[in-house]
Design a protein around this motif. Structure first.
Motif, short mmCIF file in Angstrom:
data_model
loop_
_atom_site.label_atom_id
_atom_site.label_comp_id
_atom_site.label_asym_id
_atom_site.label_seq_id
_atom_site.Cartn_x
_atom_site.Cartn_y
_atom_site.Cartn_z
N TRP A 199 -49.26 -42.53 10.77
CA TRP A 199 -49.22 -41.01 11.70
C TRP A 199 -48.72 -39.97 10.51
O TRP A 199 -49.46 -38.83 10.82
N ILE A 200 -48.03 -40.16 9.62
CA ILE A 200 -47.71 -38.98 8.63
C ILE A 200 -49.18 -38.94 7.93
O ILE A 200 -49.36 -37.53 7.56
N GLY A 201 -49.64 -39.72 7.55
CA GLY A 201 -51.13 -39.56 6.92
C GLY A 201 -51.95 -38.70 7.63
O GLY A 201 -52.73 -37.67 7.08
N ASP A 202 -52.07 -39.19 8.97
CA ASP A 202 -52.78 -38.20 9.74
C ASP A 202 -52.45 -36.82 9.96
O ASP A 202 -53.37 -35.91 9.85
N HIS A 203 -51.24 -36.54 9.76
CA HIS A 203 -50.76 -35.24 9.68
C HIS A 203 -51.10 -34.29 8.50
O HIS A 203 -51.46 -33.21 8.48
N HIS A 204 -50.97 -35.10 7.43
CA HIS A 204 -51.38 -34.51 6.06
C HIS A 204 -53.01 -34.16 6.37
O HIS A 204 -53.35 -33.06 5.81
N SER A 205 -53.74 -35.00 7.02
CA SER A 205 -55.14 -34.67 7.19
C SER A 205 -55.42 -33.47 7.78
O SER A 205 -56.16 -32.50 7.92
N ILE A 206 -54.74 -33.44 9.25
CA ILE A 206 -54.75 -32.18 10.21
C ILE A 206 -54.42 -30.93 9.21
O ILE A 206 -55.24 -29.99 9.29
N LEU A 207 -53.36 -30.94 8.23
CA LEU A 207 -52.91 -29.95 7.60
C LEU A 207 -53.93 -29.48 6.45
O LEU A 207 -54.26 -28.08 6.24
N ALA A 208 -54.68 -30.46 5.84
CA ALA A 208 -55.34 -30.17 4.79
C ALA A 208 -56.95 -29.50 5.50
O ALA A 208 -57.47 -28.55 4.79
N ALA A 209 -57.15 -29.79 6.73
CA ALA A 209 -58.41 -29.04 7.41
C ALA A 209 -57.80 -27.84 7.82
O ALA A 209 -58.76 -26.79 7.64
N LEU A 210 -56.51 -27.44 8.05
CA LEU A 210 -56.40 -26.13 8.29
C LEU A 210 -56.30 -25.39 7.29
O LEU A 210 -56.49 -24.15 7.24
N ARG A 211 -55.93 -25.75 6.16
CA ARG A 211 -55.81 -25.05 4.81
C ARG A 211 -57.22 -24.66 4.47
O ARG A 211 -57.60 -23.56 4.12
N LEU A 212 -58.31 -25.40 4.88
CA LEU A 212 -59.76 -25.19 4.60
C LEU A 212 -60.04 -24.07 5.86
O LEU A 212 -61.30 -23.52 5.44
N ARG A 213 -59.36 -23.93 6.69
CA ARG A 213 -59.91 -22.91 7.70
C ARG A 213 -61.02 -23.43 8.47
O ARG A 213 -62.08 -22.73 8.78
N ASN A 214 -61.11 -24.70 8.31
CA ASN A 214 -62.35 -25.36 8.74
C ASN A 214 -62.28 -25.96 10.33
O ASN A 214 -61.44 -27.02 10.64
N PRO A 215 -62.65 -25.23 11.58
CA PRO A 215 -62.36 -25.56 12.83
C PRO A 215 -62.86 -27.20 13.27
O PRO A 215 -62.09 -27.71 13.78
N ASP A 216 -64.00 -27.55 12.76
CA ASP A 216 -64.73 -28.78 12.99
C ASP A 216 -63.79 -30.01 12.54
O ASP A 216 -63.39 -30.78 13.23
N ALA A 217 -63.47 -29.40 11.48
CA ALA A 217 -62.62 -30.92 10.49
C ALA A 217 -61.08 -30.70 11.12
O ALA A 217 -60.54 -31.78 11.31
N ALA A 218 -60.55 -29.63 11.46
CA ALA A 218 -59.21 -29.55 12.17
C ALA A 218 -59.25 -30.50 13.62
O ALA A 218 -58.44 -31.08 14.02
N TYR A 219 -60.28 -29.86 14.33
CA TYR A 219 -60.63 -30.76 15.63
C TYR A 219 -60.68 -32.29 15.55
O TYR A 219 -60.08 -33.05 16.22
#
Length: 246
Positions: A199-219
């Motif tokens: 679950w912590i790894g999942d949160h890192h992935s969400i943050l990485a997508a947000l850093r990229l400003r990528n809506p599809d990846a964040a979703y």
């Protein structure tokens, strides 16, 4: 998944409560049958034509009422009848939505919120999310249900949408989760040390997508995380039985 399109409410009643009564009736009908065993959750889902999440919620409801107990390797065990045991036909109090109903709502709302947040994220927002993950990594001795870092992470993303209605809806879901006695019971079966790294790894992935400003990846990252939570809550007891057998 079988039963995915069955509604959560039937005639104004929550589906898991209806199913719990049917399982209680099944137990009553077979109480004197020699050699009868309580079906597994998968078997119950097939027999009653509902989804695994609904069966899990129904089993939790029965467990809370002292009808059954979930015991690792043994699975669902029927307990001896107790004096004053709750009769489901007389239960008129709505104890609120089941855990998987809440997760289904979070899946829809928080995935979309993450996509919106990706377009509006500021450097400060990303820093706050980083701190939330750091706090999650420090909370190793905290019960999963009470992790502040996790809650703050998700509510920060909601606030990043700059949409007060979305924020209020997501906050309401978390309040319902925190107040739900069914959530507390369900988390008794979670093996925290096994799921926390995932679950912590999942949160890192969400943050990485947000850093990229990528809506599809964040979703997709948020959706994947919540689906992982659903999967773990469904499979926790089976994994526990496997560990005990090895």
């Amino acid at each position: 998944m079988q039963g995915d399109h069955i509604p959560h409410l039937i005639g104004g009643q929550r589906l898991y409560q209806v199913v719990a009564r049917r399982i209680a009736k099944l137990i009553e009908e077979n109480a004197q049958v020699k050699g009868w065993r309580m079906p597994s959750e998968r078997e119950l889902a097939e027999e009653l034509n509902v989804s695994r999440p609904v069966i899990r919620e129904a089993v939790i409801a029965l467990e809370m009422r002292g009808v059954v107990e979930v015991r690792g390797r043994a699975g669902i065990v029927v307990l001896p009848p107790r004096a004053g045991q709750v009769n489901f036909d007389r239960v008129g109090v709505d104890v609120g939505p089941g855990p998987f109903e809440l997760l289904e709502a979070r899946l829809a709302l928080e995935s979309s919120a993450a996509a919106m947040a990706a377009e509006r994220a500021t450097a400060y927002d990303l820093m706050v999310l980083e701190e939330c993950i750091v706090q999650m990594e420090r909370e190793r001795d905290v019960v999963l249900l009470h992790e502040k870092g996790d809650r703050d992470f998700h509510l920060t993303i909601a606030k990043m949408t700059n949409n007060a209605i979305i924020v209020s809806m997501i906050e309401a879901l978390w309040v319902q989760r925190d107040q739900s006695v069914m959530w507390k019971k369900l988390h008794e079966h979670i093996h925290a040390e096994n799921v926390r790294p995932l679950w912590i790894g999942d949160h890192h992935s969400i943050l990485a997508a947000l850093r990229l400003r990528n809506p599809d990846a964040a979703y997709k990252a948020m959706s994947r995380h919540i689906r992982n939570v659903i999967s773990e809550l469904l499979e926790a007891d089976e994994r526990g039985r496997f560990s005990e057998d090895s």
